[in-house]
Design a protein around this motif. Structure first.
Motif, PDB file in Angstrom:
ATOM      1  N   LEU A   3       0.808  -1.213   0.000  1.00 11.33           N
ATOM      2  CA  LEU A   3       0.000   0.000   0.000  1.00 11.33           C
ATOM      3  C   LEU A   3       0.846   1.270   0.000  1.00 11.33           C
ATOM      4  O   LEU A   3       1.869   1.344   0.684  1.00 11.33           O
ATOM      5  CB  LEU A   3      -0.929  -0.004   1.209  1.00 11.33           C
ATOM      6  CG  LEU A   3      -2.121   0.941   1.126  1.00 11.33           C
ATOM      7  CD1 LEU A   3      -3.168   0.399   0.153  1.00 11.33           C
ATOM      8  CD2 LEU A   3      -2.749   1.144   2.498  1.00 11.33           C
ATOM      9  N   TYR A   4       0.362   2.260  -0.723  1.00  9.52           N
ATOM     10  CA  TYR A   4       0.944   3.609  -0.772  1.00  9.52           C
ATOM     11  C   TYR A   4       2.363   3.638  -1.340  1.00  9.52           C
ATOM     12  O   TYR A   4       3.010   4.680  -1.348  1.00  9.52           O
ATOM     13  CB  TYR A   4       0.941   4.269   0.615  1.00  9.52           C
ATOM     14  CG  TYR A   4      -0.415   4.473   1.232  1.00  9.52           C
ATOM     15  CD1 TYR A   4      -1.554   4.660   0.456  1.00  9.52           C
ATOM     16  CD2 TYR A   4      -0.562   4.477   2.616  1.00  9.52           C
ATOM     17  CE1 TYR A   4      -2.806   4.860   1.037  1.00  9.52           C
ATOM     18  CE2 TYR A   4      -1.810   4.687   3.208  1.00  9.52           C
ATOM     19  CZ  TYR A   4      -2.928   4.869   2.407  1.00  9.52           C
ATOM     20  OH  TYR A   4      -4.156   5.068   2.985  1.00  9.52           O
ATOM     21  N   GLY A   5       2.873   2.473  -1.787  1.00 10.92           N
ATOM     22  CA  GLY A   5       4.201   2.454  -2.403  1.00 10.92           C
ATOM     23  C   GLY A   5       5.257   1.718  -1.626  1.00 10.92           C
ATOM     24  O   GLY A   5       6.398   1.603  -2.081  1.00 10.92           O
TER      25      GLY A   5
ATOM     26  N   ALA B  48       0.926  -5.258  -6.234  1.00  9.99           N
ATOM     27  CA  ALA B  48       1.926  -4.189  -6.315  1.00  9.99           C
ATOM     28  C   ALA B  48       1.422  -3.039  -7.183  1.00  9.99           C
ATOM     29  O   ALA B  48       2.202  -2.346  -7.827  1.00  9.99           O
ATOM     30  CB  ALA B  48       3.232  -4.750  -6.864  1.00  9.99           C
ATOM     31  N   CYS B  49       0.097  -2.849  -7.191  1.00 12.15           N
ATOM     32  CA  CYS B  49      -0.482  -1.818  -8.054  1.00 12.15           C
ATOM     33  C   CYS B  49      -0.063  -0.410  -7.640  1.00 12.15           C
ATOM     34  O   CYS B  49      -0.166   0.525  -8.434  1.00 12.15           O
ATOM     35  CB  CYS B  49      -2.009  -1.942  -8.071  1.00 12.15           C
ATOM     36  SG  CYS B  49      -2.576  -3.399  -8.992  1.00 12.15           S
ATOM     37  N   GLN B  50       0.425  -0.260  -6.389  1.00 12.61           N
ATOM     38  CA  GLN B  50       0.892   1.049  -5.948  1.00 12.61           C
ATOM     39  C   GLN B  50       2.400   1.089  -5.715  1.00 12.61           C
ATOM     40  O   GLN B  50       2.931   2.132  -5.335  1.00 12.61           O
ATOM     41  CB  GLN B  50       0.169   1.447  -4.654  1.00 12.61           C
ATOM     42  CG  GLN B  50      -1.331   1.591  -4.813  1.00 12.61           C
ATOM     43  CD  GLN B  50      -2.035   1.983  -3.527  1.00 12.61           C
ATOM     44  OE1 GLN B  50      -1.442   2.551  -2.620  1.00 12.61           O
ATOM     45  NE2 GLN B  50      -3.323   1.681  -3.448  1.00 12.61           N
ATOM     46  N   SER B  51       3.093  -0.017  -5.946  1.00 11.69           N
ATOM     47  CA  SER B  51       4.488  -0.083  -5.491  1.00 11.69           C
ATOM     48  C   SER B  51       5.501  -0.428  -6.584  1.00 11.69           C
ATOM     49  O   SER B  51       6.648  -0.751  -6.266  1.00 11.69           O
ATOM     50  CB  SER B  51       4.607  -1.108  -4.363  1.00 11.69           C
ATOM     51  OG  SER B  51       4.227  -2.396  -4.820  1.00 11.69           O
ATOM     52  N   PHE B  52       5.098  -0.364  -7.855  1.00 13.72           N
ATOM     53  CA  PHE B  52       6.078  -0.665  -8.900  1.00 13.72           C
ATOM     54  C   PHE B  52       7.256   0.302  -8.761  1.00 13.72           C
ATOM     55  O   PHE B  52       7.080   1.507  -8.669  1.00 13.72           O
ATOM     56  CB  PHE B  52       5.466  -0.540 -10.293  1.00 13.72           C
ATOM     57  CG  PHE B  52       6.440  -0.915 -11.388  1.00 13.72           C
ATOM     58  CD1 PHE B  52       6.649  -2.240 -11.708  1.00 13.72           C
ATOM     59  CD2 PHE B  52       7.170   0.058 -12.054  1.00 13.72           C
ATOM     60  CE1 PHE B  52       7.565  -2.597 -12.701  1.00 13.72           C
ATOM     61  CE2 PHE B  52       8.076  -0.287 -13.044  1.00 13.72           C
ATOM     62  CZ  PHE B  52       8.275  -1.625 -13.356  1.00 13.72           C
ATOM     63  N   GLY B  53       8.467  -0.244  -8.750  1.00 13.73           N
ATOM     64  CA  GLY B  53       9.668   0.567  -8.591  1.00 13.73           C
ATOM     65  C   GLY B  53      10.233   0.552  -7.188  1.00 13.73           C
ATOM     66  O   GLY B  53      11.384   0.941  -6.973  1.00 13.73           O
ATOM     67  N   ALA B  54       9.435   0.107  -6.214  1.00 13.41           N
ATOM     68  CA  ALA B  54       9.917   0.038  -4.830  1.00 13.41           C
ATOM     69  C   ALA B  54      10.849  -1.157  -4.658  1.00 13.41           C
ATOM     70  O   ALA B  54      10.801  -2.134  -5.413  1.00 13.41           O
ATOM     71  CB  ALA B  54       8.744  -0.064  -3.865  1.00 13.41           C
ATOM     72  N   THR B  55      11.700  -1.075  -3.645  1.00 19.52           N
ATOM     73  CA  THR B  55      12.679  -2.121  -3.359  1.00 19.52           C
ATOM     74  C   THR B  55      12.443  -2.689  -1.969  1.00 19.52           C
ATOM     75  O   THR B  55      12.148  -1.949  -1.027  1.00 19.52           O
ATOM     76  CB  THR B  55      14.112  -1.564  -3.455  1.00 19.52           C
ATOM     77  OG1 THR B  55      14.308  -1.017  -4.767  1.00 19.52           O
ATOM     78  CG2 THR B  55      15.145  -2.644  -3.228  1.00 19.52           C
ATOM     79  N   TYR B  56      12.553  -4.008  -1.856  1.00 24.70           N
ATOM     80  CA  TYR B  56      12.378  -4.723  -0.590  1.00 24.70           C
ATOM     81  C   TYR B  56      13.568  -5.654  -0.392  1.00 24.70           C
ATOM     82  O   TYR B  56      13.760  -6.594  -1.178  1.00 24.70           O
ATOM     83  CB  TYR B  56      11.077  -5.528  -0.630  1.00 24.70           C
ATOM     84  CG  TYR B  56      10.858  -6.465   0.533  1.00 24.70           C
ATOM     85  CD1 TYR B  56      10.295  -6.005   1.719  1.00 24.70           C
ATOM     86  CD2 TYR B  56      11.204  -7.810   0.454  1.00 24.70           C
ATOM     87  CE1 TYR B  56      10.077  -6.867   2.787  1.00 24.70           C
ATOM     88  CE2 TYR B  56      10.998  -8.683   1.505  1.00 24.70           C
ATOM     89  CZ  TYR B  56      10.438  -8.204   2.676  1.00 24.70           C
ATOM     90  OH  TYR B  56      10.233  -9.061   3.724  1.00 24.70           O
ATOM     91  N   LYS B  57      14.408  -5.334   0.577  1.00 18.84           N
ATOM     92  CA  LYS B  57      15.580  -6.170   0.883  1.00 18.84           C
ATOM     93  C   LYS B  57      16.390  -6.474  -0.374  1.00 18.84           C
ATOM     94  O   LYS B  57      16.825  -7.603  -0.604  1.00 18.84           O
ATOM     95  CB  LYS B  57      15.154  -7.457   1.592  1.00 18.84           C
ATOM     96  CG  LYS B  57      14.447  -7.205   2.915  1.00 18.84           C
ATOM     97  CD  LYS B  57      14.132  -8.486   3.669  1.00 18.84           C
ATOM     98  CE  LYS B  57      13.445  -8.159   4.995  1.00 18.84           C
ATOM     99  NZ  LYS B  57      13.143  -9.378   5.773  1.00 18.84           N
ATOM    100  N   GLY B  58      16.572  -5.458  -1.219  1.00 17.16           N
ATOM    101  CA  GLY B  58      17.401  -5.583  -2.410  1.00 17.16           C
ATOM    102  C   GLY B  58      16.701  -6.122  -3.635  1.00 17.16           C
ATOM    103  O   GLY B  58      17.293  -6.186  -4.714  1.00 17.16           O
TER     104      GLY B  58
END
Length: 367
Positions: free
Chosen positions: A133-135, A158-168
């Protein structure tokens, strides 16, 4: 001062010549469905997220629907998800006559709380759909471990989080299937509806491709019941241009998000987003939690600053889901947060002057 909630006009002006060129190439070719623009986009998206397959489709909603259809989700199956999100997440579950099973959220991140998932698992449970949510990506390691223990599939919304990174790792590549949206206001948006599905499993990717094209494995030979879920070539052309500039925009989003957090940290009655240290946020929305939302909303709107509420009523209290039998009080954190959230302008093209004006307005008369 006239401030846009999301400044798509400035973005278009910056990339105008590139976008026009790409779109006109589609018009000249008259290949409006599929073709080289879509192939290029899918290859670029897969590379960007580090997955084997990225499959363009007609919307983020259809991305989620296609994922569930490819998993053969049917009537009576249960899918665990969050009640604090846009309705599409649960809507596609209900559309297939499966049952959305809600789990309350974490009070700091507003994402599904993994510690509350296991108690909701039954023999009918087939999958978990956490929403980033929210990115900011949800707690995917914990969720994947629970799923593995109970032989369940995890689909990241991931409709709001494309481009975000999680633990690399990139969002859309942190579970079995990732789904995103390219709705115009998303971090990576097209000029209409669009979405994509991300998967490493070759057979699953092939099945999704067949289902999104009316279940055809070859022309007029229908292997599955499918839908018209294709992404058109004009949208692919627009996305190809925007994706080339996307890393720069993500950096700008983080910079603007951090400036908001720093600028508003001492404002009484306002809580800024909490981003965990092992991940980032692309701030699809910059959402505050306010003790007196109505007062904040009026203060901003009176100053010419647009606002939005994402989301004012949790899904378990929506009329369409009355048949599930939930009631007020079942998910207290979602219910509390829904009464306090307000989103303020966020885009990579928000100027320093505009952002400072918003911060100053929120700080004014604060004691």
């Amino acid at each position: 001062m006239k401030i846009n909630f999301i400044d798509l006009q400035s973005q278009y002006k910056k990339y105008e010549s590139e976008i026009n060129k790409e779109v006109l190439e589609v018009m000249s070719s008259a290949q409006f469905i599929g073709g080289s623009k879509l192939n290029t986009l899918e290859q670029s998206l897969a590379t960007y997220c580090g997955v084997n397959h990225a499959i363009g489709c007609s919307s983020g909603t259809d991305a989620l629907l296609l994922a569930l259809m490819a998993l053969d989700i049917k009537e009576g199956d249960e899918i665990i998800t969050t009640p604090f999100t846009f309705i599409a997440t649960a809507e596609v579950i209900a559309l297939l006559k499966a049952t959305p099973v809600f789990v309350d959220i974490d009070e700091d991140t507003y994402n599904i709380d993994p510690s509350k998932i296991e108690e909701k698992i039954t023999p009918k449970t087939k999958a978990i759909i956490p929403v980033s949510l929210y990115g900011q990506v949800a707690d995917m390691d914990e969720i994947n471990q629970i799923a593995q223990k109970h032989n369940l599939i995890v689909i990241e919304d991931a409709c709001q989080s494309f481009g975000a990174t999680y633990k690399g790792k990139k969002s859309c590549n942190v579970s079995y299937i990732g789904c995103t949206s390219f709705f115009p206001s998303k971090p990576l948006g097209c000029y209409g509806d669009g979405g994509a599905i991300f998967v490493n499993d070759d057979e699953m990717a092939q099945k999704i491709r067949i289902i999104l094209n009316h279940g055809q494995d070859r022309r007029y030979n229908h292997k599955y019941v499918g839908i018209n879920g294709r992404l058109d070539a004009i949208q692919a052309a627009v996305l190809n241009v925007k994706l080339a500039h996307f890393d720069e925009e993500v950096s700008k989003r983080e910079e603007i998000g951090q400036k908001y957090i720093d600028g508003l940290k001492d404002v009484k009655g306002i809580k800024t987003p909490f981003i965990k240290s092992d991940r980032n946020s692309v701030f699809a929305q910059f959402t505050l939690v306010c003790e007196d939302r109505q007062m904040i909303e009026e203060k901003l709107n009176n100053a010419g600053i647009p606002t939005a509420i994402h989301y004012p009523k949790p899904l378990h209290l929506q009329e369409v889901f009355e048949y599930l039998g939930y009631k007020e009080g079942d998910f207290p954190i979602s219910e509390k947060i829904s009464q306090k959230v307000i989103s303020i302008p966020m885009s990579p093209f928000l100027t320093n002057e505009e952002q400072q004006y918003i911060i100053n307005t929120l700080k004014r008369d604060n004691d």
